[in-house]
Design a protein around this motif. Structure first.
Motif, short mmCIF file in Angstrom:
data_model
loop_
_atom_site.label_atom_id
_atom_site.label_comp_id
_atom_site.label_asym_id
_atom_site.label_seq_id
_atom_site.Cartn_x
_atom_site.Cartn_y
_atom_site.Cartn_z
N SER A 8 0.83 -1.35 -0.09
CA SER A 8 0.08 0.29 -0.13
C SER A 8 0.73 1.04 -0.47
O SER A 8 2.03 1.43 0.56
CB SER A 8 -0.86 -0.24 1.49
N LEU A 9 0.30 2.74 -0.26
CA LEU A 9 1.06 3.86 -0.45
C LEU A 9 -0.01 4.71 0.04
O LEU A 9 -1.61 4.77 0.18
CB LEU A 9 1.86 4.04 -1.22
N MET A 10 0.27 6.09 0.24
CA MET A 10 0.06 7.22 0.42
C MET A 10 0.23 7.81 -0.86
O MET A 10 1.55 8.18 -1.32
CB MET A 10 0.14 7.76 1.56
N GLU A 11 -1.25 8.96 -0.82
CA GLU A 11 0.09 9.61 -2.65
C GLU A 11 -1.12 10.73 -2.69
O GLU A 11 -2.85 10.18 -2.70
CB GLU A 11 -0.56 8.96 -3.94
N SER A 12 -1.23 12.06 -2.28
CA SER A 12 -0.99 12.84 -2.67
C SER A 12 -2.56 13.45 -0.92
O SER A 12 -3.93 13.56 -1.30
CB SER A 12 -2.01 13.32 -4.05
N GLY A 13 -1.46 12.25 0.23
CA GLY A 13 -2.76 12.63 0.81
C GLY A 13 -3.67 11.31 1.33
O GLY A 13 -4.79 11.07 1.64
N GLU A 14 -3.78 10.52 -0.20
CA GLU A 14 -4.98 9.97 -0.12
C GLU A 14 -4.33 8.14 -0.07
O GLU A 14 -3.41 8.17 -0.62
CB GLU A 14 -5.90 9.51 -1.46
N GLY A 15 -4.97 7.22 0.67
CA GLY A 15 -4.26 5.86 0.85
C GLY A 15 -4.86 5.13 -0.22
O GLY A 15 -6.09 5.16 -0.97
N VAL A 16 -3.91 4.67 -1.04
CA VAL A 16 -3.85 3.67 -2.05
C VAL A 16 -3.61 2.29 -1.89
O VAL A 16 -2.34 1.80 -1.23
CB VAL A 16 -3.21 3.72 -3.46
N ARG A 17 -4.75 1.06 -2.04
CA ARG A 17 -4.06 -0.44 -1.79
C ARG A 17 -3.39 -1.12 -3.03
O ARG A 17 -4.12 -0.35 -3.21
CB ARG A 17 -5.11 -0.57 -0.91
N GLN A 18 -3.54 -2.75 -2.28
CA GLN A 18 -3.15 -3.11 -3.01
C GLN A 18 -4.22 -3.38 -4.47
O GLN A 18 -5.22 -3.40 -3.72
CB GLN A 18 -2.44 -5.20 -2.71
N ARG A 19 -3.78 -4.29 -5.62
CA ARG A 19 -4.41 -3.63 -7.30
C ARG A 19 -6.02 -2.77 -7.18
O ARG A 19 -6.36 -2.59 -7.38
CB ARG A 19 -5.92 -5.20 -6.95
N SER A 20 -5.29 -1.66 -6.42
CA SER A 20 -5.66 -0.35 -7.03
C SER A 20 -4.94 -0.12 -8.46
O SER A 20 -3.93 0.44 -8.83
CB SER A 20 -5.42 1.31 -6.29
N TRP A 21 -5.53 0.96 -8.81
CA TRP A 21 -5.00 1.66 -9.81
C TRP A 21 -5.24 3.00 -10.82
O TRP A 21 -6.27 3.90 -9.94
CB TRP A 21 -5.63 0.93 -11.32
N LEU A 22 -4.12 4.15 -10.53
CA LEU A 22 -4.40 5.28 -10.95
C LEU A 22 -3.88 6.25 -12.05
O LEU A 22 -2.60 5.50 -12.23
CB LEU A 22 -4.39 6.51 -9.44
#
Length: 190
Positions: A143-157
């Motif tokens: 997982s990671l934080m990007e621009s203050g948002e949590g992004v979890r496994q299998r997420s696409w941005l």
């Protein structure tokens, strides 16, 4: 379906799950196909592609996809340079090099239109990418934080041209697939 531009024949980004023993009829990729094997083993007449494999089937390539044991893949269609004929597969983690700060990277593909990379981030490691032409990221693991948002496994941005990626891995680290530069060429297939 994560993204689609066009009708029957479309520029698309999709997650596809093959049930064990499932196959597709032989077909040609008029606009090319690239995919990442997320779990299981994807197969065709060219080989077996286990979890963590990146494959590029350029325009005019042909295959008969299947999965004997089942698999899940991230697929991108109609997103190639029309003249590209470079077909290959590679283990994404092969050739990882440290870029500092707890980040390792492997370049998977580069041409005049795009760059495709694989990243492994240690827990808390930061990754900053500012690339013209837009950025797409798929979180393979962790997982990671990007621009203050949590992004979890299998997420696409997807970040449009002019926006930088600024991510920090969570407590479990992160493994990312990233494509940059290609969004300036977005158009529906003709």
């Amino acid at each position: 379906m994560l993204d689609r531009i066009g009708g029957e024949v479309a520029r698309a980004t999709t997650i596809v799950r093959f049930a064990p023993g499932h196959s597709f009829s032989p077909h040609t990729h008029g606009g090319g196909e690239e995919y990442v094997v997320l779990d299981g083993v994807f197969q065709d007449e060219h080989g077996d592609y286990p979890t963590g494999t990146y494959v590029r089937n350029p325009p005019t390539s042909r295959h008969t996809p299947r999965s004997d044991a089942g698999c899940t893949i991230l697929v991108k269609l109609w997103q190639f340079d029309p003249g590209d004929r470079n077909q290959f597969s590679k283990d994404m983690a092969e050739g990882l090099v440290s870029v500092g700060g707890g980040v390792q990277s492997a370049e998977l593909h580069r041409d005049a239109r795009e760059v495709v990379n694989y990243f492994e981030l240690d827990p808390g490691a930061a990754l900053h990418v500012n690339a013209p032409g837009g950025i797409e990221v798929f979180v393979l693991n962790g997982s990671l934080m990007e621009s203050g948002e949590g992004v979890r496994q299998r997420s696409w941005l997807r970040l449009p041209d002019g926006h930088a990626f600024a991510g920090a891995a969570g407590d479990d680290g992160a493994k990312l697939w990233m494509k940059t530069g290609h969004l300036r060429f977005v158009a529906a297939p003709a």
